[in-house]
Design a protein around this motif. Structure first.
Motif: not given
Ligand SMILES: [Zn+2]
Ligand SMILES: *[C@@H]1O[C@H](CO)[C@@H](O)[C@H](O)[C@H]1NC(C)=O
Ligand SMILES: *[C@@H]1O[C@H](CO)[C@@H](O)[C@H](O)[C@H]1NC(C)=O
Length: 475
Positions: A139, A150-151, A184, A253, A256, A423
Motif C-alpha cells: 500500500h 511503510d507499504g 491499508e 515490507h 516495523q 498487512h
Molecule cells: Zn504497511
C-alpha cells in the motif's frame, strides 16, 4: 537496459531446476522445455554449472539510485511537511500518488487496470496467460505524520523487481502482477486493509461501505467518486476476486520491528501473520460530585474501565505464550473533569495471537470480566462490541521454500519470523497462497517520520522478491 542474451539464458537455466521438477509430472513438459530453449537459445540440459549460477544471481541488479529517487518523490505527495508523510485515502495527494504509481507501472511495460475502489493492478503477461498469475504488492497510504517506507517499499520495490527481471531477460510463464492496495491504513473510514478485505470477498464489508462515513460525514461512496472511482454501491461486489485469480501472493515490507536490524540479518521470511481482534467497551454509572458523593454510594465507570484494563493484561498473560498480546490503547472518561466521578468510560482493546483459538479464549475471558466488573461495581456494561476478529494467516509452504531458496542463492542471511503487525497479506491469504518478505528498518521505527530503511536493505529485499516471483512464475 539492453537485453543480454547469455545472462538471460543463465538466469532461465538457473530457475529451471525447480520448475522442471514441478512441471515434470505434467504432460506439457515438452512444450515448457521447448519454450525455455527457444528463449534461451541453449538446450535445456546443458545448464547446471554452479559457478555460472553465482554470476547469474549477481545479475539481478537493482537500480538503487532511481528506486531511492522514486521513494523520495512519492514522499512529497503528503499533507504534512517532510520528513513526515500524511497521505489519506482519496485525498488529492492520494490521487496524485496513485497517478505516479500508474505511470511507473506503464514505464515498466505493465498493463494497468483499477477496480471500483481503486485497487491498482499492473500486469506482466506470462507466456502461459491461462495459468493463474503470481502477484505482489502493498500500500502507499500513510497515517498522519508517518514515514515514507511503510507499504511504499512493497509497491515501488515490486515494480523494480519486475524491472530487475526484465533487465535480466527473464520471461514469466505465469503472469506477474503488481498490486497497489487501497487503504491499508484505517485513517479515514476506520477500516484497515479495506481494499484487500474486499478483494477477499467479505460481503459484510461491502454492505457496511454503503453507509460508511468519515469524520467529516463524507460517505465512502462520495469520497471514492471524487477520486474517480465508484459512486455506486452495486460496484463494490465487483471488487471481489474471482476464485483462483492468483497462484501465489508475496508482499515485501519493512519489518516495523527491531529484530532483523539487531541481529544483523538481511531478510525476514514470514511464516505467519498474527490474528488481530479489536473490541469496544463502554461502562455507564451515575457520576456525581467528587466531594459530595461518599465512597459507598458510588458506581464509578472509570474504575470499572481501570479494572477491565488490568483484567485484559491478566487474561493475556494466562495464555502462557509470548505470542499472545493485548493492549488497551484507548481509555476515555466522561465528563473528564477532576471534580466529577466518571459517569461513562470507553475502552478500545486490541488483542492478537498467532493461535486463533487461544486469542478467542482471551476475548471470551475479557467479556466475562467486563460483565462481572459491571455487576460488582453497579455500573452498566452499555457496550461490548467486537469490531473485528480476524483469523491468522499461515504462509504457504512452497512460497516459504521459494523465498528461502532465493535468499540462499543471493547469499543473503535470513530468518523465519512471525508478523505481529498485519498487512494486506492477511486477507490475500484467504484467496491465494501467501508469503511475506521483511527487510530491516532503523530501530524498528514505523508510523513516524523517523521510519527508515537503507537502500541496500531495500535492494536486497527487491532481489529476493524478484527471484521468488521468477520461481513462482515458472511453477
Ligand atoms: Zn504497511
Ligand atoms: C557469499 O558470501 C560469502 C561469504 O561472505 C562469500 O565468500 C561468497 O563469495 C559469496 N558468494 C556470492 C555468490 O556472492
Ligand atoms: C451526515 O449526512 C447525512 C446525509 O447527508 C445527514 O442526514 C446527517 O444528518 C449527517 N450527520 C451529521 C452528524 O452531520
Amino acid at each position: 537496459m539492453s537485453l543480454n542474451m547469455p545472462s538471460s539464458a543463465i538466469l532461465l537455466l538457473l530457475l529451471l531446476p525447480c520448475s522442471f521438477t514441478a512441471i515434470s509430472a505434467h504432460e506439457n513438459e515438452d512444450a515448457t522445455i521447448k519454450t525455455m530453449e527457444d528463449f534461451s537459445g541453449y538446450p535445456f540440459h546443458e545448464s547446471h554449472s554452479t559457478s555460472q549460477s553465482h554470476t547469474t544471481v549477481s545479475l539481478l541488479s537493482v537500480e538503487t539510485q532511481s528506486l531511492q529517487k522514486q521513494i523520495d518523490e512519492l514522499s512529497t505527495y503528503s499533507d504534512t511537511p517532510a520528513p513526515s508523510v500524511t497521505r489519506v485515502l482519496y485525498t488529492e495527494k492520494d490521487v496524485l500518488a496513485r497517478r505516479f504509481i500508474k505511470n511507473l507501472m506503464g514505464l515498466s511495460g505493465l498493463s494497468v487496470r483499477e477496480d471500483a475502489v481503486g485497487n491498482i493492478f499492473g500486469r506482466w503477461e506470462g507466456y502461459n496467460p491461462d495459468l493463474s498469475a503470481v502477484a505482489t504488492g502493498s500500500h502507499i497510504d500513510a497515517i498522519p505524520y508517518s514515514g515514507k517506507y511503510d507499504g511504499v517499499v512493497g509497491v515501488l520495490g515490486a515494480i523494480e523487481a519486475i524491472n530487475v527481471l526484465k533487465r535480466s531477460g527473464f520471461k514469466p510463464k505465469r503472469s506477474l502482477e503488481v498490486i497497489l492496495f487501497t487503504s491499508e491504513e484505517p485513517t479515514r473510514f476506520g477500516i484497515s486493509c479495506l481494499g484487500s478485505r474486499l478483494m477477499a470477498g467479505i460481503e459484510a464489508l461491502a454492505n457496511a461501505l454503503k453507509t460508511t462515513v468519515d469524520g467529516q460525514n463524507v460517505s465512502f461512496l462520495d469520497a471514492a467518486g471524487s477520486a474517480g472511482y465508484t459512486k455506486h454501491e452495486d460496484a463494490l461486489l465487483s471488487v471481489f476476486l474471482k476464485k483462483e485469480s492468483y497462484s501465489g501472493f508475496v508482499e515485501l515490507h519493512i519489518e516495523q520491528g527491531p529484530i532483523l536490524e539487531e541481529e544483523g540479518i538481511s531478510i525476514g521470511i514470514v511464516t505467519a501473520i498474527a490474528a488481530p481482534a479489536s473490541i469496544k467497551v463502554e461502562f455507564e454509572g451515575n457520576g456525581g460530585h467528587a466531594g459530595a458523593v461518599l465512597m459507598p454510594n458510588r458506581n464509578d465507570a472509570g474504575l470499572a474501565a481501570a479494572e477491565l484494563a488490568l483484567a485484559v493484561e491478566k487474561h493475556v498473560l494466562e495464555s502462557g505464550s509470548v505470542d499472545t498480546v493485548g493492549t488497551v490503547g484507548i481509555l476515555e472518561l466522561h465528563p473528564g473533569a477532576i471534580n466529577s466521578i466518571p459517569s461513562k468510560s470507553h475502552l478500545e482493546i486490541d488483542t492478537r495471537d498467532i493461535d486463533e483459538e487461544r486469542r478467542n479464549i482471551v476475548i471470551e475471558k475479557i467479556h466475562r470480566s467486563a460483565i462481572a466488573i459491571a455487576s460488582k461495581r453497579g455500573v452498566s456494561l452499555s457496550e461490548f462490541k467486537i469490531i473485528n476478529q480476524d483469523p491468522p494467516a499461515i504462509s504457504d509452504k512452497s512460497i516459504i521454500e521459494a523465498m528461502k531458496a532465493s535468499s540462499k542463492e543471493l547469499n543473503l542471511t535470513y530468518k523465519f519470523m512471525i508478523s505481529r503487525a498485519y498487512h494486506d497479506s492477511l486477507f490475500m491469504a484467504r484467496v491465494s497462497p501467501m508469503g511475506m518478505i521483511f527487510i530491516p528498518c532503523y530501530k524498528g521505527y514505523s508510523h513516524k517520520p523517523e521510519e527508515y530503511a537503507s537502500i541496500q536493505d531495500i535492494s536486497n529485499g527487491v532481489r529476493v522478491l524478484a527471484l521468488t516471483l521468477a520461481k513462482l512464475s515458472l511453477q
